[in-house]
Write an enzyme that holds these catalytic residues in place. Structure first.
Site, PDB file in Angstrom:
ATOM      1  N   HIS A   1       1.060  -1.026   0.362  1.00 33.53           N
ATOM      2  CA  HIS A   1       0.044  -0.584   0.158  1.00 33.53           C
ATOM      3  C   HIS A   1       1.117   0.960  -0.477  1.00 33.53           C
ATOM      4  CE1 HIS A   1       0.533   1.101   4.098  1.00 33.53           C
ATOM      5  NE2 HIS A   1       0.899   0.036   4.469  1.00 33.53           N
TER       6      HIS A   1
ATOM      7  N   ASP B   1      -0.435   4.465   0.652  1.00 29.60           N
ATOM      8  CA  ASP B   1      -1.169   4.797   1.771  1.00 29.60           C
ATOM      9  C   ASP B   1      -0.220   5.095   2.551  1.00 29.60           C
ATOM     10  OD1 ASP B   1      -2.805   2.913   2.162  1.00 29.60           O
ATOM     11  OD2 ASP B   1      -4.260   3.602   2.855  1.00 29.60           O
TER      12      ASP B   1
ATOM     13  N   ASP C   1       6.433   2.270   6.873  1.00 27.07           N
ATOM     14  CA  ASP C   1       4.975   1.318   6.375  1.00 27.07           C
ATOM     15  C   ASP C   1       4.367   1.996   5.073  1.00 27.07           C
ATOM     16  OD1 ASP C   1       2.982  -0.246   6.404  1.00 27.07           O
ATOM     17  OD2 ASP C   1       2.236   0.931   8.674  1.00 27.07           O
TER      18      ASP C   1
ATOM     19  N   GLU D   1      -5.030   0.920   2.227  1.00 22.47           N
ATOM     20  CA  GLU D   1      -4.790  -0.570   3.807  1.00 22.47           C
ATOM     21  C   GLU D   1      -5.443   0.117   5.009  1.00 22.47           C
ATOM     22  OE1 GLU D   1      -2.702  -2.906   5.981  1.00 22.47           O
ATOM     23  OE2 GLU D   1      -2.162  -0.869   6.291  1.00 22.47           O
ATOM     24  N   GLU D   2      -3.541   1.334   4.982  1.00 26.71           N
ATOM     25  CA  GLU D   2      -4.392   2.417   6.600  1.00 26.71           C
ATOM     26  C   GLU D   2      -6.185   2.907   6.666  1.00 26.71           C
ATOM     27  OE1 GLU D   2      -1.711   1.699   8.603  1.00 26.71           O
ATOM     28  OE2 GLU D   2      -0.173   2.067   7.438  1.00 26.71           O
TER      29      GLU D   2
ATOM     30  N   GLU E   1       4.211  -5.889   4.330  1.00 22.42           N
ATOM     31  CA  GLU E   1       4.147  -4.669   5.712  1.00 22.42           C
ATOM     32  C   GLU E   1       5.835  -5.058   6.037  1.00 22.42           C
ATOM     33  OE1 GLU E   1       2.351  -3.033   6.755  1.00 22.42           O
ATOM     34  OE2 GLU E   1       0.661  -3.794   5.064  1.00 22.42           O
TER      35      GLU E   1
END
Ligand SMILES: [Zn+2]
Length: 397
Positions: free
Chosen positions: A76, A78, A109, A143-144, A172
């Protein structure tokens, strides 16, 4: 073959960090990836999904090659908000390097891992040409956030097109302290229960005219927490139930309230499913009796990719590059691997997660270079060093 333009993992991470892609904003992050992937021969599909009550989200599926096996990297772009930027030593969206560390929101992340995989794929193509099979990337901008218009919908889109993923690595930040420490081979599931117990309001001095719901609420919660849910097993910690709130909202000391509510969250291993837990919770509340309402929110089921070809492949790549034999773990929160596991074997390995979501989030530049080497070794191991798929590489079967 060496004429392809291969992105540098450090510069690519910096370019991604300079896009302030706080969910749901993309802020140009996927354009940066498309510009790095297209010169390598990847066919890029930009996918925007929306649903009522949620903002539209940009996603990307990019594939090099048309035949199988298809090795997918999922991640991801984001990021979570930086908080007060003045609390940071460097601009959270500046991509500054100091003392061998690259700073910025989303470095750990997980923009560094995405950049490392793109660079690894580029090096592989430059050195040996496109592999016999396909390399793909599934990158989401959700994702977040609520994770409604992201990975789950891209996977549906892929399934409708008949696109098959044969194995997936999620980038991740799985290493708690040092690169090579930990691979995630599964995750616990998560279910939240919302319980309201009903009674009849009344005067505390005339309890026979009222029906106090609170003793029943207390007995239900006591019954739910009386025994451990399980003892854990070879691959998982014991499941846990945490009561997160008890609410009555009754300021009067001479009134029996009409209702009381509580919420609780269960992180559960593969000895349970959300359905078996719902049944157990209902039976437990029925055992106490009286009227109550119960509803649930399931964020994900537990899953495990049994240690086997995929985890072996990733673990040996890690050991070859870092010298560390990684632990295969199922600890921590949920990730988008919870959606991918319905489509193909999935393991998670990225960079060190010590500063994720924190002020001064950063990654060590040396780790970023090593992670690129690990991903390149995974690609080589999956497809065979000289281009043909390794006979043991496909983790199907
Ligand atoms: Zn993440």
């Amino acid at each position: 073959m060496t004429s392809v333009q291969v992105a540098d993992p450090v510069e690519l991470t910096q370019a991604l960090v300079r896009c302030p892609s706080v969910t749901p904003a993309d802020a140009g992050a996927l354009d940066v990836l498309v510009q790095a992937l297209e010169p390598l021969g990847f066919v890029c599909h930009r996918l925007t999904f929306e649903a009522e009550g949620t903002p539209p989200i940009d996603n990307l599926y990019a594939r090099l090659g048309t035949s199988g096996p298809n090795l997918c990297f999922a991640g991801h772009t984001d990021v979570v908000p930086p908080g007060d930027p003045s609390a940071w030593a460097a601009d959270p969206f500046g991509g500054k390097i100091a003392d061998g560390k690259l700073y910025g929101r989303g470095t750990s992340d997980m923009k560094a891992a995405i950049a490392a995989f793109v660079a690894a794929a580029g090096r592989r193509v430059a050195a040996k040409g496109a592999p016999a099979g396909s390399i793909s990337l599934l990158i989401t901008g959700d994702e977040e956030g609520p994770a409604v218009n992201g990975t789950a919908k891209v996977l549906d889109w892929l399934a409708k097109k008949g696109e098959v993923l044969d194995a997936c690595i999620v980038g991740e930040p799985t290493n708690p302290n040092y690169l090579g420490e930990m691979i995630k081979v599964g995750r616990r599931g998560s279910i939240t229960g919302y319980l309201t117990v009903h009674g009849t309001q009344g005067h505390v001095a005339y309890p026979h005219l009222a029906d106090n719901p609170l003793p029943r609420l207390v007995r239900m919660l006591a019954a739910l927490t009386a025994e451990p849910l399980d003892r854990g097993n070879e691959h998982f910690q014991p499941s846990t139930l945490a009561i997160t709130t008890i609410d009555v909202g009754n300021p009067a000391d001479n009134v029996i309230p009409a209702k009381g509510s509580a919420s609780f969250n269960i992180r559960f291993n593969d000895e349970h499913t959300s359905d078996t837990l719902k049944d157990w919770i209902r039976r437990t509340c029925d055992g106490v009796g009286g009227p109550y309402d119960l509803s649930f929110r399931v964020s994900g089921e537990s899953f495990l990719t049994l240690p086997g070809r995929l985890s072996d492949l990733v673990a040996s790549a890690i050991q070859r590059v870092t010298g560390h034999r990684p632990e295969l773990s199922t600890t921590g929160g949920t990730s988008d691997a919870r959606f991918i596991k319905n489509h193909c074997p999935v393991v998670e390995f990225g960079i060190v997660g010590q500063t994720m979501h924190k002020v001064d989030e950063h990654v060590a530049v040396a780790d970023l270079e090593k992670l690129t080497d690990v991903y390149e070794a995974v690609i080589d191991g999956f497809f065979g060093r000289d281009g043909a798929p390794h006979e043991n590489a496909s983790p199907r079967a």
